[in-house]
Design an enzyme around this catalytic site. Sequence first.
Site, PDB file in Angstrom:
ATOM      1  N   THR A  31       0.705  -0.981   0.016  1.00 27.06           N
ATOM      2  CA  THR A  31      -0.022  -0.140  -0.093  1.00 27.06           C
ATOM      3  C   THR A  31       0.943   1.253   0.190  1.00 27.06           C
ATOM      4  OG1 THR A  31      -1.421  -1.249   1.471  1.00 27.06           O
ATOM      5  CG2 THR A  31      -2.051   0.914   1.063  1.00 27.06           C
ATOM      6  N   GLU A 105       9.754   1.693  10.684  1.00 31.15           N
ATOM      7  CA  GLU A 105       8.441   2.593  10.746  1.00 31.15           C
ATOM      8  C   GLU A 105       7.911   2.986  11.983  1.00 31.15           C
ATOM      9  OE1 GLU A 105       6.304  -0.353   7.535  1.00 31.15           O
ATOM     10  OE2 GLU A 105       6.363  -1.043   9.415  1.00 31.15           O
TER      11      GLU A 105
HETATM   12  C1  5RP Z   1       5.710  -3.500   6.894  1.00 30.25           C
HETATM   13  C2  5RP Z   1       4.582  -3.023   7.302  1.00 30.25           C
HETATM   14  C3  5RP Z   1       3.389  -2.781   6.282  1.00 30.25           C
HETATM   15  O1  5RP Z   1       2.891  -1.389   6.354  1.00 30.25           O
HETATM   16  C4  5RP Z   1       2.310  -3.657   6.529  1.00 30.25           C
HETATM   17  O2  5RP Z   1       2.742  -5.254   6.547  1.00 30.25           O
HETATM   18  C5  5RP Z   1       1.220  -3.648   5.218  1.00 30.25           C
HETATM   19  O3  5RP Z   1       1.738  -4.143   4.150  1.00 30.25           O
HETATM   20  P1  5RP Z   1       0.783  -3.870   3.010  1.00 30.25           P
HETATM   21  O4  5RP Z   1       0.509  -2.817   2.586  1.00 30.25           O
HETATM   22  O5  5RP Z   1       1.556  -4.608   1.747  1.00 30.25           O
HETATM   23  O6  5RP Z   1      -0.363  -5.033   3.214  1.00 30.25           O
HETATM   24  O7  5RP Z   1       3.993  -2.860   8.551  1.00 30.25           O
HETATM   25  O8  5RP Z   1       6.563  -3.668   8.019  1.00 30.25           O
END
Ligand code: 5RP
Length: 237
Positions: A31, A105
């Site tokens: 995303t 993050e």
């Molecule tokens: C990475 C994360 C991502 O934001 C989370 O896994 C969501 O990923 P996606 O948008 O591919 O579903 O925390 O560490």
Amino acid sequence: MSAPDLRRAAAARALELVEPGMRLGIGTGSTANAFVELLGERVRAGLDLVGVPTSEATHAAATRAGIRLATLEEVPELDLTIDGADEVDDRLRLIKGGGAALLREKIVAFASRRMVVIADAAKRVETLGAFPLPIEVNPFGLAATRRAVEAAILRAGCVGEVALRRTAEGAPLLTDGGHHILDARLGRIPDPESLSTALWAVPGVVEHGLFLGIASAAILAADVDGTAEVTVLGSLD
Ligand code: 5RP
């Protein structure tokens, strides 16, 4: 609508929050990548800002998209971070770290005045915990840390198995910071704050994927009769 369409719809709404001159935290995952692509289009059309990526993967994607990047050493305070999530509840508590980038993050989100989550509405849950909780740990003393993590989980009123995350080739996964990830399959986390405190008390735990009191809003996109309907939890102001 396909999952990529929903991710793009959430990312497009988040792009409306971006202003010239911003110092922007840029998340990790599919995303966040949709957001990077849209942001890249705006940058190539003349938008000037500086981005701080939350992983080496996002650094590469943002560089390809032509986005000017900096580190938190150069830009220690950010205006806004846009990132994905694995789960979000109605109090804007999150599970993150499915992409193993949770430490960076969390550091980037914490350095930001606002963190806005973008996600498929399927990530919205009543109770956190169906998604395995990622816990980033130092490789030193892994077996001892794992036992201490299991005890902390029990003390916090949760039940479940803890597994070391591995690569497709079977080797223990290494994060960008050179740590391992333990995934705790808990089913439900009745008291995320207690679990967070219990995990932080374990010396080998570097960070965990519960983001509590950090996100100020979530933009969630759902398929309603073939079109993307966007819902906002919290405030985008
Ligand atoms: C990475 C994360 C991502 O934001 C989370 O896994 C969501 O990923 P996606 O948008 O591919 O579903 O925390 O560490």
